[in-house]
Design a protein around this motif. Structure first.
Motif, short mmCIF file in Angstrom:
data_model
loop_
_atom_site.label_atom_id
_atom_site.label_comp_id
_atom_site.label_asym_id
_atom_site.label_seq_id
_atom_site.Cartn_x
_atom_site.Cartn_y
_atom_site.Cartn_z
N GLU A 1 0.83 -1.21 0.00
CA GLU A 1 0.00 0.00 0.00
C GLU A 1 0.86 1.25 0.00
N LEU A 2 2.01 1.20 0.67
CA LEU A 2 2.93 2.32 0.64
C LEU A 2 3.47 2.55 -0.76
N MET A 3 3.70 1.46 -1.49
CA MET A 3 4.18 1.59 -2.85
C MET A 3 3.18 2.34 -3.71
N LYS A 4 1.88 2.11 -3.47
CA LYS A 4 0.85 2.80 -4.23
C LYS A 4 0.77 4.28 -3.84
N LYS B 1 6.14 4.09 -6.23
CA LYS B 1 7.40 3.37 -6.46
C LYS B 1 7.63 2.39 -5.32
N GLU B 2 8.57 1.49 -5.52
CA GLU B 2 8.87 0.46 -4.53
C GLU B 2 9.43 1.08 -3.25
N ILE B 3 8.94 0.61 -2.13
CA ILE B 3 9.50 0.98 -0.83
C ILE B 3 10.31 -0.21 -0.35
N SER B 4 11.60 -0.03 -0.25
CA SER B 4 12.48 -1.17 0.02
C SER B 4 12.31 -1.70 1.44
N ARG B 5 12.60 -2.98 1.57
CA ARG B 5 12.57 -3.59 2.90
C ARG B 5 13.65 -2.99 3.80
N TYR C 1 1.52 -8.62 6.91
CA TYR C 1 1.58 -7.79 8.10
C TYR C 1 1.49 -6.31 7.71
N THR C 2 0.93 -5.53 8.60
CA THR C 2 0.91 -4.09 8.42
C THR C 2 1.94 -3.45 9.34
N TYR C 3 2.16 -2.15 9.16
CA TYR C 3 3.09 -1.41 10.01
C TYR C 3 2.37 -0.28 10.71
N VAL C 4 2.77 -0.02 11.95
CA VAL C 4 2.22 1.07 12.75
C VAL C 4 3.37 1.81 13.42
N THR C 5 3.12 3.04 13.81
CA THR C 5 4.15 3.80 14.51
C THR C 5 4.13 3.48 16.00
N THR C 6 5.18 3.88 16.68
CA THR C 6 5.36 3.56 18.10
C THR C 6 5.36 4.83 18.95
N ALA D 1 -7.06 -0.73 -2.22
CA ALA D 1 -6.91 -2.12 -2.65
C ALA D 1 -5.47 -2.40 -3.05
N VAL D 2 -5.01 -3.61 -2.81
CA VAL D 2 -3.67 -4.03 -3.15
C VAL D 2 -3.76 -5.26 -4.04
#
Length: 236
Positions: A130-133, A137-141, A166-171, A205-206
């Motif tokens: 979803e970040l790529m969209k 462009k590609e968001i690298s690992r 998995y999704t990502y969240v801030t801390t 959507a992904v």
């Protein structure tokens, strides 16, 4: 052999009943300031309550401390669910000009890393696809790994998309580093879009194939999950 006392065995006089009211309040103020000053992270109410009287108002103590700091180059601010000493923004250029090492780690982020981090803050929980969209462009690992290593990201719940990535969240470390008390303090997203700093051009959507391929690769242990509704609620 001397027995070392555990933290629970170290007793202090919190009530200070032998002091007159003014001196008692002043001592409480100094204790609170000492704890906040010494801590490397925001200090919450429960922590401060351990060093002052049980009927003492933490908020009033902090308010009086802040009044004492008027005219000083630093302040006590409310951030990430607690209080922390922070240099006033107007002295930022002076500190940078001195080249003195500081405790701030947000300044070590590249422009790209900062943009990815802010996108996650607004759209969380969000997958890498979803970040790529969002960015087109590609968001690298490696970028995600660097943000996780800095303590700014954690694994969120699995996405309902096919493949359950998995999704990502801030801390809370993210909130602390950028001076936010909660995600509700993030700048208005429409203003960032108008300035061209953030885009919502992507649909939520992904692609199924992409999600399925990332579902197993991006996963992190469930034990990494450490968030609550107030801290990690999506604000967009």
């Amino acid at each position: 052999m001397r027995k070392t006392k555990t933290r629970s065995e170290v007793l202090i006089d919190r009530e200070l009943q032998d002091l007159p009211p003014e001196l008692r309040w002043r001592e409480w103020m100094l204790r609170v300031e000492a704890v906040i000053f010494a801590s490397i992270e925001p200090v919450d109410r429960e922590t401060l309550a351990r060093v002052v009287g049980r009927d003492c108002s933490i908020d009033l103590l902090v308010e009086d401390l802040r009044e004492d700091l008027v005219g000083r180059p630093y302040d006590i601010v409310s951030v990430a669910g607690g209080w922390q000493h922070r240099t006033r923004a107007s002295y930022g250029p002076i500190i940078r000009a001195s080249f003195a090492p500081t405790r701030s780690i947000s300044a070590n982020l590249s422009e790209h890393e900062a943009a990815v981090l802010m996108a996650i803050a607004y759209f969380q929980p969000v997958t890498r696809a979803e970040l790529m969209k969002v960015f087109g462009k590609e968001i690298s690992r490696d970028t995600i790994a660097d943000l996780r290593s800095a303590g700014f990201l954690a694994s969120g719940p699995r996405s309902p998309s096919p493949g359950a990535p998995y999704t990502y969240v801030t801390t809370k470390q993210f909130l602390s580093a950028f001076g936010f008390e909660t995600l509700r303090d993030l700048p208005d997203i429409e203003a960032l879009e108008d300035a061209g700093l953030l885009s919502r051009k992507a649909d939520s959507a992904v692609d199924t194939d992409e999600d399925q391929s990332q579902g197993e690769e991006e996963g992190a242990p469930e034990e990494d999950h450490d968030w609550d509704d107030d801290t990690f609620r999506t604000t967009s």
